[in-house]
Scaffold this active site. Structure first.
Site, mmCIF file in Angstrom:
data_model
loop_
_atom_site.group_PDB
_atom_site.id
_atom_site.type_symbol
_atom_site.label_atom_id
_atom_site.label_comp_id
_atom_site.label_asym_id
_atom_site.label_seq_id
_atom_site.Cartn_x
_atom_site.Cartn_y
_atom_site.Cartn_z
ATOM 1 N N GLU A 2 0.795 -1.251 0.120
ATOM 2 C CA GLU A 2 -0.025 -0.021 -0.117
ATOM 3 C C GLU A 2 1.042 1.197 0.022
ATOM 4 O OE1 GLU A 2 -3.817 -1.546 2.517
ATOM 5 O OE2 GLU A 2 -2.749 0.305 3.184
ATOM 6 N N ASP A 28 -6.056 9.589 9.816
ATOM 7 C CA ASP A 28 -4.862 9.283 10.235
ATOM 8 C C ASP A 28 -4.183 9.637 11.673
ATOM 9 O OD1 ASP A 28 -3.526 7.439 8.163
ATOM 10 O OD2 ASP A 28 -4.273 9.018 6.882
#
Lengths: 268, 414
Positions: free
Chosen positions: A49, A60
């Site tokens: 990824e 995040d």
């Protein structure tokens, strides 16, 4: 069909689980990304990824936020990330590569141009954190033209009704977010996750990866007992951050970290 | 423009009936929607259901009305600014006095509504983001009133600019968390509040302060703020016997503007003007005017006009007023712009500052720097209108919170 499907089928045939590391493209500097990608593959990563830096990474935690900020200091945008993928593909035609990030950089490029360019560069899948299936019809139509998978998230708050919606639109694999929170959180409850994965399996044939909260060989191992893939982001990104000024050492340590996870996953 | 969902309704017929937007999935034409991580999809559905249920619930509405009357001090007056109107020599100018609300701005209309909703949903913890601090104060105020825990996220840059409001929130018992990420302003506070919400969804209600964010926030905040326009419409008819010819309001995220505009949207004779922060001038790039100089994109859960670079990164904004210093704008404004129903203009820092002093000296009313942008546009608009025409401005907040900024710009230390 593409690299992601082949990858999961081969692993399944060998009774193995996929190891999927995440790094942010251009973190801490653009020149290190390609050697890092190769190191991850050499040490046992099955799928990668690659994070596309975005100025406002809402989902995040601090570790990935800071990695994004480091990459953005070098003005790394989606075009640059696609260039990196192109370079990677010159020597690696086998490892599936998934772009992970937020919708806006894709939005401004345009769905059609993005799908076309991503395919030409050698991207196999796309995971846009802030684009749920309900909003993804137009993008998905473009991605399908090129056989690019759209990976979606599932979470502890996903209802059964939504589970059907997500499963119907997802391809490649499903990414189960193991806890409520942002990336890098640490209250992973293995038995809860196991139960939920069992439930999801009744709804889909797609492989299921688990991410968020997996820090080390031990947690990777326990999650792999009931999932098809283990996704590791913040711990790897944090290791990279600690060695920002020592690139040789960074590559060695990142390799060791991945190799350690690989070994743990391979023990049966 | 891209039609991104099978249910996104972008047909031109909507131009005649905009009051029915958004559609079931929160789209205003191509704008709005729900662009969030999977973990928030469930909680947003739960919130939408609760909001739709209580919006129609007579008991909820009676309680809301009671609080707005006795706690907030509504209805707020519609004030005829005679001296100022006279000075400009054109249209008659009326101020909708949201500055007279409890806590000094329109923000409280929405926080009272959302906090009552939070209470009914059994949530015990309230989080909020704030720029100028007005929404933070309004959230902390109702949290104190209802005995709920309150955490306010605020960019560290804004904390410096608005220290009085920070202290006010702390006095009210709220925890103010300084956000050091990114540009350290409102957008980063919003990111951080989202991160808190995603982590604590079980017991936490996120009170968004403006008409942005994922569905149902733009519609819900609008509905709670629409009391401004409903009252203004009624008051104007009562005082002048007719509807206003023009409405003017400042637009950051756009909650005070949509609150004023919404009840007039189907009154085609009423012109709508939204005033964005032109900062140091649109040509300098240092501004916060996405509708004037931005492009469509996706941020904070909705598609709308944004200040962004060619890579789709959100760029830093500038405005003398913290409350307008935001790179996005509510999706309904994006739709009103594209459909041509509303006009969006920009006013620079110095023009807003001049308007601040002007209203203070002419009418004895000290406006917030945010609202001063709307006032400054009226300086340009009113003289070209006739004396029997009417402009209603939303005076969205009072200027007490800004006196330090004003003093600093004049080189005065308080």
């Amino acid at each position: 069909m593409g690299r992601i499907k082949d990858c999961f089928e081969n692993l399944k045939a060998g009774n193995k689980k996929a190891l999927i590391p995440f790094i942010t493209a251009g973190d801490p500097s653009p020149d290190i990304t390609l050697p890092l990608l190769n190191t991850l593959v050499e040490n046992g990563a099955d799928i990668i990824e690659l994070g596309v830096p975005f100025s406002d990474p809402m989902a995040d935690g601090p570790v990935i936020q800071r990695s994004t900020e480091r990459a953005l200091k070098h003005k790394i945008g989606l075009h640059n990330v696609l260039d990196m993928v192109r370079e990677f593909r010159k020597t690696d035609q086998k490892t599936p590569l998934i772009l992970m990030g937020y919708l806006n950089p894709v939005e401004i490029m345009g769905y059609d141009s993005f799908a076309k360019e991503a395919n030409e560069a050698g991207v196999d899948g796309v995971l846009l954190v802030d684009m749920p299936p309900e909003e993804s019809d137009a993008l998905q139509a473009e991605l399908k033209k090129y056989g690019i998978d759209q990976v979606f998230l599932l979470s502890p708050t996903t209802s059964d009704k939504r589970l059907d919606v997500v499963c119907a639109k997802a391809s490649g694999f499903l990414y189960y977010v193991s806890l409520k929170g942002v990336t890098g959180s640490n209250q992973l409850n293995i038995s809860d996750v196991s139960e939920k994965i069992g439930h999801i399996r009744q709804k889909t044939e797609l492989p299921i990866g688990v991410g968020f909260g997996i820090k080390d060989a031990e947690s990777a191992k326990s999650v792999s007992a009931f999932s098809d893939a283990v996704i590791v982001g913040s711990s790897l990104v944090s290791l990279i951050a600690d060695l920002t000024d020592k690139k040789d050492e960074m590559l060695i340590e990142a390799g060791k970290f991945i190799a350690g996870l690989r070994t743990a996953l391979n023990v049966t | 423009m891209r039609n991104t969902s099978s249910t996104a309704n972008t047909s031109s017929a909507d131009n005649d009936n905009q009051i029915t937007l958004p559609d079931a999935r929160g789209h205003f034409g191509p704008y709005g929607g729900r662009f969030v991580a999977e973990t928030l999809m469930g909680p947003l559905e739960e919130l939408t259901k609760a909001y739709e249920k209580y919006l129609k619930d007579p008991e909820f509405n009676a309680e809301l009305e009671y609080e707005l009357k006795h706690y907030v001090g509504r209805p707020s007056p519609l004030y005829h600014a005679r001296r100022w109107s006279e000075k400009l020599g054109g249209a008659q100018i009326y101020l909708k006095r949201e500055d007279l609300n409890h806590t000094g701005a329109h923000k409280v209309n929405n926080t009272v509504g959302q906090a009552l909703l939070a209470q009914r949903m059994g949530k015990t913890r309230i989080i909020a983001e704030t720029g100028a601090g007005q929404h933070g104060v309004a959230s902390a105020t109702v949290a104190a009133r209802l005995g709920l825990e309150c955490i306010v996220y605020m960019g560290s840059e804004d904390i410096k600019r608005q220290s009085t409001n920070v202290f006010r929130m702390k006095l009210l018992g709220a925890t103010v968390v300084a956000v050091e990420a990114g540009s350290k302003t409102l957008k980063d506070a919003l990111n951080e509040a989202m991160r808190d919400w995603v982590t604590n969804v079980d017991n936490t209600f996120y009170i968004i302060g403006t008409v942005a964010g994922p569905h149902p926030y733009p519609a819900m905040v609008r509905d709670f703020q629409a009391v401004i326009g409903r009252e203004a419409r009624e008051q104007c008819l009562e005082m002048t016997g007719k509807l206003p010819d023009a409405l003017v309001a400042c637009v950051g995220g756009g909650s005070n503007a949509i609150g004023l505009f919404y009840p007039f949207i189907n009154d085609k004779s009423v012109r709508l003007y939204g005033v964005e922060a032109g900062g140091e001038g649109l040509e300098t790039g240092h501004h916060a005017a996405p509708l004037n100089a931005g492009s469509p994109g996706v941020l904070h859960g909705n598609r709308t006009y944004l200040m962004e670079d060619e890579d789709g990164q959100i760029i830093e904004t500038h405005s003398v007023s913290a409350g307008l210093d935001y790179p996005g704008v509510g999706p309904e404004h994006a739709w009103l712009k594209d459909s041509g129903r509303a006009t969006y203009v920009a006013i620079n820092d110095d023009e807003a500052m001049a308007a601040f002093h002007n209203l203070t000296r002419t009418e004895g009313i000290m406006p917030a720097l945010e609202s001063s942008h709307a006032l400054a546009y009226v300086d340009k608009l009113a003289p070209d209108m006739s004396r029997d025409e009417i402009i209603v401005i939303n005076l969205s907040g009072r200027g007490d919170k800004d006196i330090q900024t004003v003093a600093a710009l004049k080189g005065i230390t308080l």
